[in-house]
Enzyme design. Sequence first.
Site, short mmCIF file in Angstrom:
data_model
loop_
_atom_site.label_atom_id
_atom_site.label_comp_id
_atom_site.label_asym_id
_atom_site.label_seq_id
_atom_site.Cartn_x
_atom_site.Cartn_y
_atom_site.Cartn_z
CE LYS A 123 -81.17 26.24 -44.44
NZ LYS A 123 -81.22 26.35 -42.97
CG HIS A 161 -72.07 24.97 -44.66
ND1 HIS A 161 -71.67 24.78 -43.35
CD2 HIS A 161 -73.42 25.14 -44.62
CE1 HIS A 161 -72.72 24.84 -42.56
NE2 HIS A 161 -73.80 25.05 -43.29
CG HIS A 167 -73.08 20.29 -43.34
ND1 HIS A 167 -73.25 21.11 -44.42
CD2 HIS A 167 -74.23 20.37 -42.62
CE1 HIS A 167 -74.45 21.68 -44.35
NE2 HIS A 167 -75.06 21.24 -43.28
#
Length: 592
Positions: A139, A142, A145
């Site tokens: 993933k 983004h 985080h």
Amino acid sequence: MDFYENYESLATTNFKGELAEILATHTNQTPEKALASIETPPDSTMGHFAFPCFMLAKELKKAPPAIAAEIAEKISSNRPTWMGQAVATGPYVNFFLDRAAFADAVLQEVMAMGVAYGSDGDGLGQTVLVEYSSPNIAKHFHIGHLGSTIIGKTLDNIYRFLGYEVTSINHIGDWGTQFGKLITAYLKWGSEEEITKTEIDGLVKLYVKFHEEADNDPSLNDEARAWVVKMQNGDEEGLRIWKWFCDLSMKEYQRIYDRLDVNFDLTRGESYYNGRMEAIAESLEKKGLLIESEGAKIVNLEEYNMPPCLILRSDGGTLYPTRDIAAAIDRYETFEFIKCLYVTGNEQSLHFAQWMKVVELMGYPWASGLEHIPYGMYLFESGKMSTRRGEVIKMEDLLEEAVAKTLAIINEKNPNLANKETVAAQVGVGALKFNKLYNSRIKDTMFDWDRMLNFEGETGPYVQYTHARACSVLKKSLPDDSRMDFGALGLALISGPTFDAYLLTDDEAFDVLRLIHDFPEKIKDAAEKYEPFIIARQLVALAQAYNAFYHEHKVLTDDEPTRRARLALTAAVRQVLKTGLELLGISAPVVM
């Protein structure tokens, strides 16, 4: 950041602590109890410290105002040099600092301690673990985080600064049902060529496609779960694909960490603990904690007002709590920590409360050192993000935009600035960090470019600009061919015969000095409460106070003693702003 190693040789000027010792001798209280009672008046015209006498009335059988008058008289007859007055005001004893003595003591300490000012080494010999960032494999890294990464890094920095032995941990989400979903999707709709070319973008597309297809064909979820169990049992094909996905993901994450100036002592995935799962289940069974429920194995937490903690699924698959319990046990056996901090979003609070309670029920005394540090999310006009639908703001794009917007501002305001691309990166990335760190971590943060990149507001760029201003003033005071060793300059300014602390007794200088003096206490407070905003707000207050001083008083005046004193104050401001910014993981540019 460099720190002095010999903390014991650095005496900290602690006026509040010294006052507590004095009060203890006149009130039959312990210094600790007296210290807890000392207050800071809302208005400095009322005093700089205040001691309420209500709690002494019953013991002494006197009215509080009478007790205050007696204490003030006793202390006034033999007060320390830093104390100007001790005055009884109703039931309070108000204490005023001697401004010149205060200025001299604060500046002497800052210059003597240099980069170590603010730390007394209280944490020496004690170990703290900080787990933060912890993205999920396959993933994108983004904006979701960002909170964990920068809050965790700041706590990491703070505890190191205070002398603790810190191990920073990136606990990578590299196991679980999502990998069964990805492998299923890859084998059905993906190709090695496409994923090699698109990397995480391709993996995210497969993840989104899986959920779209699974909405119409629920049997896909069974396939995904089956792949997880096969991998747990050592299936070579599943593990090969999984390892490939992990390697692709870590390449992107490392690029982000490099730009955020974040590094870890230990990067370890959840998969590392797979071999410990059976032992956890057996231990819980032996302690009578594990019970069966609809084929799954759980720990009942109803007594603690929590849902059951799921340890093993009905198909034998492990879950997040099982792996977190295994990781905690392994970490204590390896590091013998006094604290193990987990910095994650607020939405995971129940998960951490559950498995930490299970560790406590298992009888581990160190369980009290496990701490979940939750934080709020970023909010946008469009609402929350969803990885499941592929709707995320990638961190790499966000960093690019922050730097580009900052560079545009620099080109407008200071187009001839040397190394402006480097400064734009320092300021742009710093603005992103400061925006999250300025408020209590538990609060949600509205994302607003205009506000966070404002060079005149309560922002990172404002603090960085004030640091650069202090550097500029100090540089102008040096010969053209001098190296910019601001620490050595500060020491020289306070050690010469012309340094006169009485020249720093005006209101503006005193406001600056009080904020500098309080800086060490703010760092400790931030560590105890796990709240970086305490430091961030102190830096803004100091920047505002110094700018007020700068506009009211010419620093580079022709009068040598006054110039020397004001430069010493400027040098102390520069040091504290630099230290504070670095604790927050933010660069302190010398020019802007």
